[in-house]
Structure formats: structure tokens, C-alpha cells
Design an enzyme around this catalytic site. Structure first.
Site, PDB file in Angstrom:
ATOM      1  N   ASP A   8     106.968  56.578   8.065  1.00 12.93           N
ATOM      2  CA  ASP A   8     107.151  55.175   7.193  1.00 12.93           C
ATOM      3  C   ASP A   8     108.470  54.565   7.857  1.00 12.93           C
ATOM      4  O   ASP A   8     109.049  54.044   7.339  1.00 12.93           O
ATOM      5  CB  ASP A   8     107.420  55.423   5.784  1.00 12.93           C
ATOM      6  CG  ASP A   8     106.201  55.834   4.959  1.00 12.93           C
ATOM      7  OD1 ASP A   8     105.000  55.784   5.770  1.00 12.93           O
ATOM      8  OD2 ASP A   8     106.279  55.730   3.723  1.00 12.93           O
ATOM      9  N   LYS A 105      98.474  54.938   3.980  1.00 15.97           N
ATOM     10  CA  LYS A 105      98.609  55.684   2.604  1.00 15.97           C
ATOM     11  C   LYS A 105      99.093  54.424   1.597  1.00 15.97           C
ATOM     12  O   LYS A 105      99.862  53.595   2.105  1.00 15.97           O
ATOM     13  CB  LYS A 105      99.399  56.910   2.664  1.00 15.97           C
ATOM     14  CG  LYS A 105     100.962  56.494   2.975  1.00 15.97           C
ATOM     15  CD  LYS A 105     101.674  57.760   3.050  1.00 15.97           C
ATOM     16  CE  LYS A 105     103.166  57.374   3.360  1.00 15.97           C
ATOM     17  NZ  LYS A 105     103.801  56.610   2.443  1.00 15.97           N
ATOM     18  N   CYS A 150     109.114  59.590   0.487  1.00 16.25           N
ATOM     19  CA  CYS A 150     107.946  59.796   1.357  1.00 16.25           C
ATOM     20  C   CYS A 150     108.071  61.376   2.088  1.00 16.25           C
ATOM     21  O   CYS A 150     107.253  62.038   2.353  1.00 16.25           O
ATOM     22  CB  CYS A 150     107.523  58.660   2.202  1.00 16.25           C
ATOM     23  SG  CYS A 150     106.847  57.408   0.795  1.00 16.25           S
TER      24      CYS A 150
HETATM   25  C1  VGL Z   1     108.585  54.790  -0.077  1.00 10.56           C
HETATM   26  C2  VGL Z   1     109.062  53.893  -1.916  1.00 10.56           C
HETATM   27  C3  VGL Z   1     107.881  53.436  -1.926  1.00 10.56           C
HETATM   28  C4  VGL Z   1     108.900  55.967   1.294  1.00 10.56           C
HETATM   29  C5  VGL Z   1     107.197  54.320  -0.136  1.00 10.56           C
HETATM   30  O1  VGL Z   1     108.331  55.437   2.244  1.00 10.56           O
HETATM   31  O2  VGL Z   1     109.810  56.510   1.226  1.00 10.56           O
HETATM   32  N1  VGL Z   1     109.356  54.856  -1.050  1.00 10.56           N
HETATM   33  N2  VGL Z   1     106.903  53.399  -1.027  1.00 10.56           N
END
Ligand code: VGL
Ligand code: ZN
Length: 196
Positions: A8, A105, A150
């Protein structure tokens, strides 16, 4: 065979983004520099439809509060990483063209997905396990955002699936909300994840 799993590294998790992780952009060049050391490079991308159930705005609630979902407690986030938005795009300096695979995702409107392997119900697979195992990959190095969400969920799931997992903490950054970073580090250690 070994893979680099880049979690991410998207605009919304970098300074100026909707769910900015402090110094989230500081890891990008270090991640690019590692890519050539691996047999495979996998990027993940948080990828939510508008109105996703993990958004505070979908529940008339304040961001960073929690609710109970059928699969357990869920933190409610600011709207982030909406499919096709600039916030959902990879950081412009991330060498995303070098990825063998991009796993998206969090596209299921009713279930969040922190982990690259399973949605937050801990049962619905993303397919990444099958991809890695059929390519003969058993050793994973994880980097990215955010350490305590994540990256943490992905690392623990991978260890539980039998992969040899290392998290490069210098190439991760955390949200650190309500003790989440300490908890995450403890949980990863208990699962047998190597933190370096
Ligand atoms: C994430 C919160 C919500 C992350 C993704 O990538 O850690 N955190 N969505
Ligand atoms: Zn998300």
C-alpha cells in the site's frame, strides 16, 4: 525463491493524503532499491469502492472511532484509496512497472481487508497465497504502509500460512493509533515474523 511484498505505498497513505502516515513517502526510494534483489516483486493496493463500510462517513461516525462488524471490531477511517482516485494511485516515485503482480484488496463493500492474503473476516482469500506457492516462493520480505495495520496483518497471515517472513521496519511507517504499533510488533513476533 523469494518475493518482495510492497504494501500500500499509495498517495492517500503519504503526506498530503486522506489517511496520511507520518513520513510515509520516506521509504519509497529504499523500496525501489531492493526490488532487484528478489525473484518476484508484488505490490498491494488498498482499493475501496465509494461508500465502503470501513469509512466513518458511511456510518455517520467520526473517523478513528470503532464499530462492531459481523467479523469483529473495525476502525472507521476517513474516506481513502477510492478505486480510480489519485489517492488510490501508487506514489509517483514507486517503480510500479517492476511489479510482477499487483494485488488489490478492500474492494468488497461490506468487509475491510488489511491483509494481502485474507479479508478482515480472516477467511475470504485474495488469491495471493496461491500465486506465491505456485511460483515456488516460500520466503517473503515485507515493506510499506502502514506497519501496524496492513503490513502487520499481511505478515502475521503469511507466517501462519507457512511462509518465512521478514519485515524491514526501516522501510515501513506506522499510523500508531491507540497503541496499535506496540500491539502489532508483539503480534508479529509471536507469529514468528522476523523484524529487522
Ligand atoms: C490501511 C487502514 C485502512 C493500511 C488500509 O494500508 O495500513 N490502514 N486501510
Ligand atoms: Zn483501507
Amino acid at each position: 525463491m523469494k518475493a518482495l511484498i510492497v504494501i500500500d505505498v499509495q498517495n492517500d497513505f503519504c503526506p498530503g493524503g486522506a489517511l496520511a502516515v507520518p513520513d510515509g513517502d520516506q521509504i519509497v526510494h529504499g523500496i525501489n532499491a531492493m526490488m532487484s534483489d528478489f525473484d518476484a516483486v508484488v505490490l498491494t493496493q488498498d482499493w475501496h469502492p465509494a461508500g465502503h463500510s470501513s469509512f466513518a462517513s458511511s456510518h455517520d461516525a467520526a473517523p478513528m472511532t470503532t464499530i462492531e462488524m459481523p467479523y469483529g471490531t473495525q476502525v472507521l477511517w476517513p474516506d481513502h484509496c477510492i478505486q480510480g482516485s489519485s489517492g488510490g494511485a501508487f506514489h509517483v516515485d514507486l517503480e510500479s512497472d517492476r511489479a510482477d503482480l499487483i494485488v488489490r484488496k478492500g474492494f468488497n463493500p461490506a468487509i475491510d481487508s488489511y491483509s494481502a492474503f485474507f479479508e478482515n473476516d480472516k477467511t475470504t482469500p485474495t488469491g495471493l497465497e496461491g500465486y506465491l506457492k505456485t511460483r515456488g516462493i516460500d520466503d517473503l520480505t515485507m515493506v510499506g504502509l502502514a506497519t501496524d495495520f496492513c503490513v502487520n496483518y499481511s505478515a502475521v497471515d503469511a507466517a501462519n500460512l507457512g511462509f518465512n517472513v521478514t519485515v524491514r521496519t526501516d522501510l515501513c511507517r506506522a499510523i500508531d493509533f491507540a497503541g496499535s504499533l506496540d500491539q502489532a510488533i508483539e503480534g508479529m513476533k509471536q507469529a514468528g515474523v522476523k523484524l529487522v
